[in-house]
Design a protein around this motif. Structure first.
Motif, PDB file in Angstrom:
ATOM      1  N   ASN A  41       0.817  -1.218   0.000  1.00 22.23           N
ATOM      2  CA  ASN A  41       0.000   0.000   0.000  1.00 22.23           C
ATOM      3  C   ASN A  41       0.847   1.263   0.000  1.00 22.23           C
ATOM      4  OD1 ASN A  41      -2.835  -0.149  -0.255  1.00 22.23           O
ATOM      5  ND2 ASN A  41      -2.907  -1.381   1.611  1.00 22.23           N
ATOM      6  N   ASN A  47      -2.878   0.272  -6.274  1.00 24.98           N
ATOM      7  CA  ASN A  47      -4.308   0.164  -6.558  1.00 24.98           C
ATOM      8  C   ASN A  47      -4.593   0.016  -8.057  1.00 24.98           C
ATOM      9  OD1 ASN A  47      -5.471   0.334  -3.848  1.00 24.98           O
ATOM     10  ND2 ASN A  47      -4.479   2.336  -3.806  1.00 24.98           N
ATOM     11  N   ASN A  48      -3.695   0.589  -8.891  1.00 25.91           N
ATOM     12  CA  ASN A  48      -3.846   0.375 -10.342  1.00 25.91           C
ATOM     13  C   ASN A  48      -3.730  -1.117 -10.674  1.00 25.91           C
ATOM     14  OD1 ASN A  48      -3.531   3.124 -10.144  1.00 25.91           O
ATOM     15  ND2 ASN A  48      -2.460   3.320 -12.079  1.00 25.91           N
ATOM     16  N   LEU A  50      -4.429  -3.575  -8.701  1.00 27.40           N
ATOM     17  CA  LEU A  50      -5.604  -4.307  -8.212  1.00 27.40           C
ATOM     18  C   LEU A  50      -6.761  -4.206  -9.203  1.00 27.40           C
ATOM     19  CD1 LEU A  50      -5.529  -3.354  -4.395  1.00 27.40           C
ATOM     20  CD2 LEU A  50      -4.994  -5.579  -5.399  1.00 27.40           C
ATOM     21  N   ILE A  51      -7.035  -2.995  -9.708  1.00 26.86           N
ATOM     22  CA  ILE A  51      -8.167  -2.841 -10.636  1.00 26.86           C
ATOM     23  C   ILE A  51      -7.841  -3.550 -11.961  1.00 26.86           C
ATOM     24  CG2 ILE A  51      -7.460  -0.591 -11.614  1.00 26.86           C
ATOM     25  CD1 ILE A  51     -11.080  -1.503 -10.857  1.00 26.86           C
ATOM     26  N   SER A  68      -9.183  -9.435  -5.734  1.00 28.84           N
ATOM     27  CA  SER A  68      -8.379  -8.246  -6.014  1.00 28.84           C
ATOM     28  C   SER A  68      -9.255  -6.995  -5.930  1.00 28.84           C
ATOM     29  CB  SER A  68      -7.765  -8.391  -7.417  1.00 28.84           C
ATOM     30  OG  SER A  68      -7.013  -7.255  -7.728  1.00 28.84           O
ATOM     31  N   LEU A  72      -9.226  -3.796  -3.212  1.00 33.12           N
ATOM     32  CA  LEU A  72      -9.273  -2.406  -3.687  1.00 33.12           C
ATOM     33  C   LEU A  72     -10.413  -1.648  -3.004  1.00 33.12           C
ATOM     34  CD1 LEU A  72      -8.524  -0.061  -5.551  1.00 33.12           C
ATOM     35  CD2 LEU A  72      -9.949  -1.078  -7.329  1.00 33.12           C
ATOM     36  N   ASN A  75      -9.409  -0.563   0.319  1.00 37.27           N
ATOM     37  CA  ASN A  75      -8.479   0.574   0.227  1.00 37.27           C
ATOM     38  C   ASN A  75      -9.228   1.866  -0.070  1.00 37.27           C
ATOM     39  OD1 ASN A  75      -6.290  -0.975   0.782  1.00 37.27           O
ATOM     40  ND2 ASN A  75      -5.578  -1.166  -1.337  1.00 37.27           N
ATOM     41  N   TYR A  80      -9.329   6.582   0.198  1.00 37.36           N
ATOM     42  CA  TYR A  80      -9.533   7.066  -1.175  1.00 37.36           C
ATOM     43  C   TYR A  80      -9.093   8.519  -1.329  1.00 37.36           C
ATOM     44  CZ  TYR A  80     -11.858   8.184  -5.579  1.00 37.36           C
ATOM     45  OH  TYR A  80     -12.124   8.587  -6.864  1.00 37.36           O
ATOM     46  N   ILE A  91      -8.816   4.223 -11.979  1.00 46.23           N
ATOM     47  CA  ILE A  91      -9.756   3.260 -11.382  1.00 46.23           C
ATOM     48  C   ILE A  91     -11.176   3.533 -11.891  1.00 46.23           C
ATOM     49  CG2 ILE A  91     -10.791   2.495  -9.209  1.00 46.23           C
ATOM     50  CD1 ILE A  91      -8.089   3.110  -7.861  1.00 46.23           C
ATOM     51  N   ILE A 113     -17.293  -1.521  -6.041  1.00 38.74           N
ATOM     52  CA  ILE A 113     -16.242  -0.478  -6.032  1.00 38.74           C
ATOM     53  C   ILE A 113     -16.848   0.867  -6.441  1.00 38.74           C
ATOM     54  CG2 ILE A 113     -14.046   0.265  -7.047  1.00 38.74           C
ATOM     55  CD1 ILE A 113     -13.373  -2.727  -7.408  1.00 38.74           C
TER      56      ILE A 113
END
Length: 900
Positions: A41, A47-48, A50-51, A68, A72, A75, A80, A91, A113
């Motif tokens: 993290n 996070n990119n 994960l998406i 995954s 996200l 997170n 955010y 995202i 999400i």
């Protein structure tokens, strides 16, 4: 041109390994994964990745991709607002491109999400979201349409208020008509989403929906016979909500809706039947219920009683075919034990009978239904068709009263004597369900019904024995009021046998039913105390964990009901050893202490001096529980990451047990308080932010004031300002106990109270004049104002005119007692100081005086002096004119009491 972000092979490989490891059941692996996630993290583009796994890696297994996405989502939820803008944009773009993923699992994850981002950035920072989803609804690709609807449904659920605000220039004006178009879509899943989306806006009476309400209702009717159960369920839910919010619009259609709901309550799918059954609960609350439903009771009641049967599945899950499990080697599952809620002490006043509180129904509504379901098993403790049907019969009995019975009796005749025990059981439940609403109509049948039910307590099927316990308890008010030999004794004898039943569920039902019977019977139980105590104490040795908690309640209620009659050496020798053994076994952090402490509090109050041998260890432990909780609270507020917040219930229950000790032991508690730091701890508790803690602190303060005022006295300058600040009627019980404590202190403090009156008097006068103040609070407020006037008449009398009328009406219904005595002495002294203050409301004063049955001689003399003084002041002619307005009874009582 900005460079498009691309994942690096190595990073992708690491993340996929991690995702696969996280699906391992091994806890050590799980911990390592958590640690690795924390490290990752720290990279802004984690996070990119994960998406990207969720939306692009179609070669991976769906559960891995979905996981995954869920990491996200967590997170996004946690941080955010600290994402880099380009990460957030990436995202959002990826989510919108994957709304229509061919896999339902991936679509749903993307939807989660989206709504998490929407509720974070409050939709305002993502203006293109709603238009994009709205446009996707029109896609010819089913997946895109369904995915967009799934996301919209989650957004409607999470942010219904925001969608109807000017902040987004009211998107619902577009969305609601759009949703309505899809009520006729060919896919049941889409129809389902469409109704669900609109349903979120009914309760808020959203303007955009109200404009289209007729079209909405028309479309619902179009779907009434839909072949998809989820669609039917949503239609039923919509009609239940509309009934509460827009009855006016439904009135013309009500007869048809009632027919529809009758059909749906018998739907083959239990989920649909349950949703439809809620309709009867809602309809019962509407004024039109009697008129529209009366003619259809003959159709509805058989459906409800049928709905009350246990299903085949229930019987298997409840092991209803097994009749003894109490001596099982299998201990209770912790998950089956419901959280308990301690009800903190509240000071209340005894009323004259007939003062509008002779409670025929015996107990609160909400508890009854809970028990009526009678199946607290983990697998069935949820709301289900059986409980809902029983609750519906209960509320309809309250609407129709005895008029319900001619329809119900033929059904009862058929079910109560049926060979199939499942049907018989539903009949017994129905008899209990109507007890509250139809008591008057049931009374002529109870001489036959109660002995029949007593026989059913010996049925071979455990579930029949259990429900019979509950049903009998619903009629305990009547049972207690009849000949003991005919009813109370046989009911009690059989119930006590069931307390020792071989089946745990029967034990539980019998124990609860016995507690209800105790509350109704009170001192009528005294002749049977020996037998009752032997049974309850024997149960101690047999019960497993879950039922022990109910047993404590039955013992505490017994103590509350028979009071000082419990204080006999033979009873104490039976009861105290098992309680003290438990007390010694339980650790300070064990939540089972709550019910045990509550039970001991009742027992201590009842035993009075009989509790002396046990009081010291109990007192010391309570003080220590309070101290531990306060210390843990300080530690937590200073370093929350190191110390967790305490469970303040320990402190509340300990304060309440100390109140019980103070009340029971009176002056004997003196040396215990002297050798402890209780008063300093109490000072901290009185300032706790949690209302329940303050409520119990003030109750204890009042009880200590009565029992050992010398220890309270030094703290008065600190305590009284705190009490004054808690006279806030928004928190009824806190305010009530603070008010009572002020009154008790003033009686002990005497004229010294004068300097504290400015802190409290104006608040008390406000409370007594507030509309809708609950009766108990009004009575306590009136008594405290009276007591302040008793010790400091010159400080209170000047504002007599501001409260005297309300004061008199609040106190006319309470029984003669010491509190009432001191309060009336106060009002008499204030009238002598300021007679003008009472003149406009003098008739109310006369009425309040007449509410006394046996005032003490000197108080009676005060009354007489005031009445005769008033008469002399106005002259005979005016006095006659004045007393001519009195009801006959009032004149008679006053002339008998005061010779006037």
């Amino acid at each position: 041109m900005k460079m498009e972000w691309k994942p690096e092979e190595e990073g992708l490989r690491q993340i996929l390994t991690l995702l696969k490891e996280s699906q391992s059941p091994d806890t050590a692996t799980q911990r390592a994964v958590q640690q690795k996630l924390e490290e990752l993290n720290k990279y802004p583009d984690f996070n990119n990745y994960l998406i990207f796994v969720l939306t692009n890696l179609v070669t991976e297994a769906e559960p891995t991709r979905s996981l995954s996405g869920l990491i996200l989502k967590n997170n996004v939820k946690a941080r955010y607002n600290s994402f880099l803008p380009e990460v957030a944009e990436f995202i959002k773009r990826e989510c919108l491109s994957a709304v229509g993923d061919p896999s339902p699992l991936i679509r749903a994850t993307v939807g989660i999400i989206i709504t998490t981002i929407a509720s974070k950035g409050e939709l305002t920072s993502w203006p293109e979201l709603l238009p994009a989803l709205c446009q996707m609804l029109d896609s010819q690709d089913y997946n895109v349409c369904e995915g967009a609807f799934g996301a919209l449904q989650k957004i409607c659920e999470d942010t219904a208020e925001l969608l109807d605000s000017d902040a987004l220039n009211r998107p619902l004006n577009v969305l609601i008509p759009k949703f309505l178009q899809f009520f006729r879509h060919s896919s049941p899943k889409i129809r389902c989403h469409a109704i669900a989306c609109v349903n979120y806006f009914i309760m808020g009476r959203t303007q955009a929906l109200m404009l289209h309400i007729d079209s909405f209702i028309e479309n619902l009717f179009h779907l009434a016979a839909d072949e998809d159960p989820d669609v039917r369920k949503n239609v039923c839910h919509a009609l239940v909500l509309l009934l509460e919010v827009r009855l006016d619009r439904l009135i013309p259609y009500l007869p048809n809706i009632i027919e529809y709901m009758l059909m749906r309550t018998q739907d083959a799918e239990e989920g649909v039947a349950l949703e439809a059954c809620e309709f009867w609960l809602s309809l019962a609350e509407q004024n039109v219920c009697r008129e529209v439903l009366g003619p259809r009771l003959p159709a509805l009641l058989p459906v409800l009683v049928r709905g009350m049967r246990y299903s085949v599945m229930d019987v298997i899950l409840l092991r209803g075919d097994r009749d003894d499990d109490a001596d099982d080697a299998e201990p209770d599952r912790e998950s089956d034990i419901r959280p308990r809620f301690h009800k903190p002490r509240s000071h209340t006043i005894k009323h004259n009978a007939g003062a509008g509180d002779s409670n025929m129904s015996g107990g609160g509504e909400s508890e009854d239904e809970e028990e009526g379901g009678g199946d607290d098993d983990g697998s069935l403790s949820d709301w289900n068709l059986r409980k809902c049907s029983a609750a519906a019969l209960d509320v309809l009995a309250n609407v129709f009263g005895a008029d319900l019975l001619p329809v119900l009796f033929p059904i009862l005749k058929e079910t109560l004597f049926h060979d199939d025990w499942v049907i018989k059981e539903s009949g017994i439940l129905a008899v209990g369900a109507v007890a509250d609403g139809c008591m008057g109509g049931m009374v002529p049948h109870l001489p036959d019904l109660v002995p029949y039910l007593v026989c059913c307590l010996a049925e071979s099927k455990a579930l029949v024995r259990a429900i019979t316990c509950w049903t009998l308890s619903r009629y305990s008010h009547w049972i207690v009021s009849q000949s003991h030999d005919l009813y109370l004794r046989p009911v009690m004898t059989e119930l006590l046998k069931r307390v020792l039943d071989n089946n745990k569920r029967v034990q539980e039902a019998a124990c609860s039913a016995f507690a209800t019977l105790e509350e109704e019977a009170c001192t009528e139980l005294v002749p049977y105390l020996g037998h009752i105590l032997q049974t309850l104490v024997y149960a101690f040795g047999r019960y497993q964990h879950k039922n022990l908690l109910i047993l404590y309640d039955a013992i505490g209620t017994l103590a509350d009901s028979v009071g000082h009659h419990l204080n006999k050496q033979e009873y104490i020798d039976l009861l105290m050893p098992p309680l003290i053994t438990k007390w010694n076994v339980l650790k300070d952090e064990d939540k089972d202490l709550f019910p045990l402490l509550e039970c001991l509090s009742s027992v201590a109050t009842a035993l009075q001096s009989g509790f002396l041998p046990y009081c010291e260890p109990v007192f010391r432990r309570c003080v220590s529980l309070i101290e531990q909780t306060l210390n843990q609270n300080i530690a937590n507020s200073q370093s929350p990451e190191q110390f967790e917040a305490p469970d303040k219930d320990f402190m509340i229950v300990a304060l309440d047990l100390l109140s019980g000790l103070a009340e029971g032991l009176d002056g004997h508690i003196n040396h215990l308080v002297l050798n402890s730091n209780l008063m300093q701890l109490l000072y901290q508790c009185m300032q706790d932010p949690m209302p329940e803690v303050r409520q119990s602190s003030f109750a204890l303060l009042g009880d200590l004031t009565k029992a050992c005022f010398q220890h309270v006295l030094p703290y008065i300058p600190e305590f009284l300002p705190i009490l004054g600040m808690n006279l806030n009627p928004e928190l009824i019980s806190v305010c009530n106990n603070a008010t009572w404590a002020i009154g008790e202190i003033s009686i002990k403090l005497g004229p010294e109270t004068s300097k504290y009156i400015p802190l409290v008097l104006s608040h008390l006068v406000d409370i007594i004049n507030r509309p809708n103040t609950p009766k108990t609070l009004l009575e306590n407020t009136a008594i405290t104002i009276g007591r302040l006037g008793y010790v400091c008449p010159h400080d209170v009398a000047p504002v007599l005119h501001q409260f005297v009328r309300q004061w008199c009406t609040s106190l006319r219904n309470i029984r003669d007692n010491d509190e009432k005595d001191s309060a009336f002495r106060g009002i008499c002294q204030m009238i002598q100081v300021n007679p003008g203050g009472v003149v406009p409301d003098f008739m109310f004063f006369c009425d309040a005086v007449a509410s006394w049955s046996h005032p003490k001689d000197d108080l009676k003399e005060m009354f007489t002096k005031i009445l005769h003084g008033f008469k002399a002041q106005v002259g005979d002619e005016n006095w006659r004119r004045f007393t001519d307005q009195f009801p006959v009874q009032l004149s008679a009582r006053l002339s008998a009491m005061c010779g006037i």
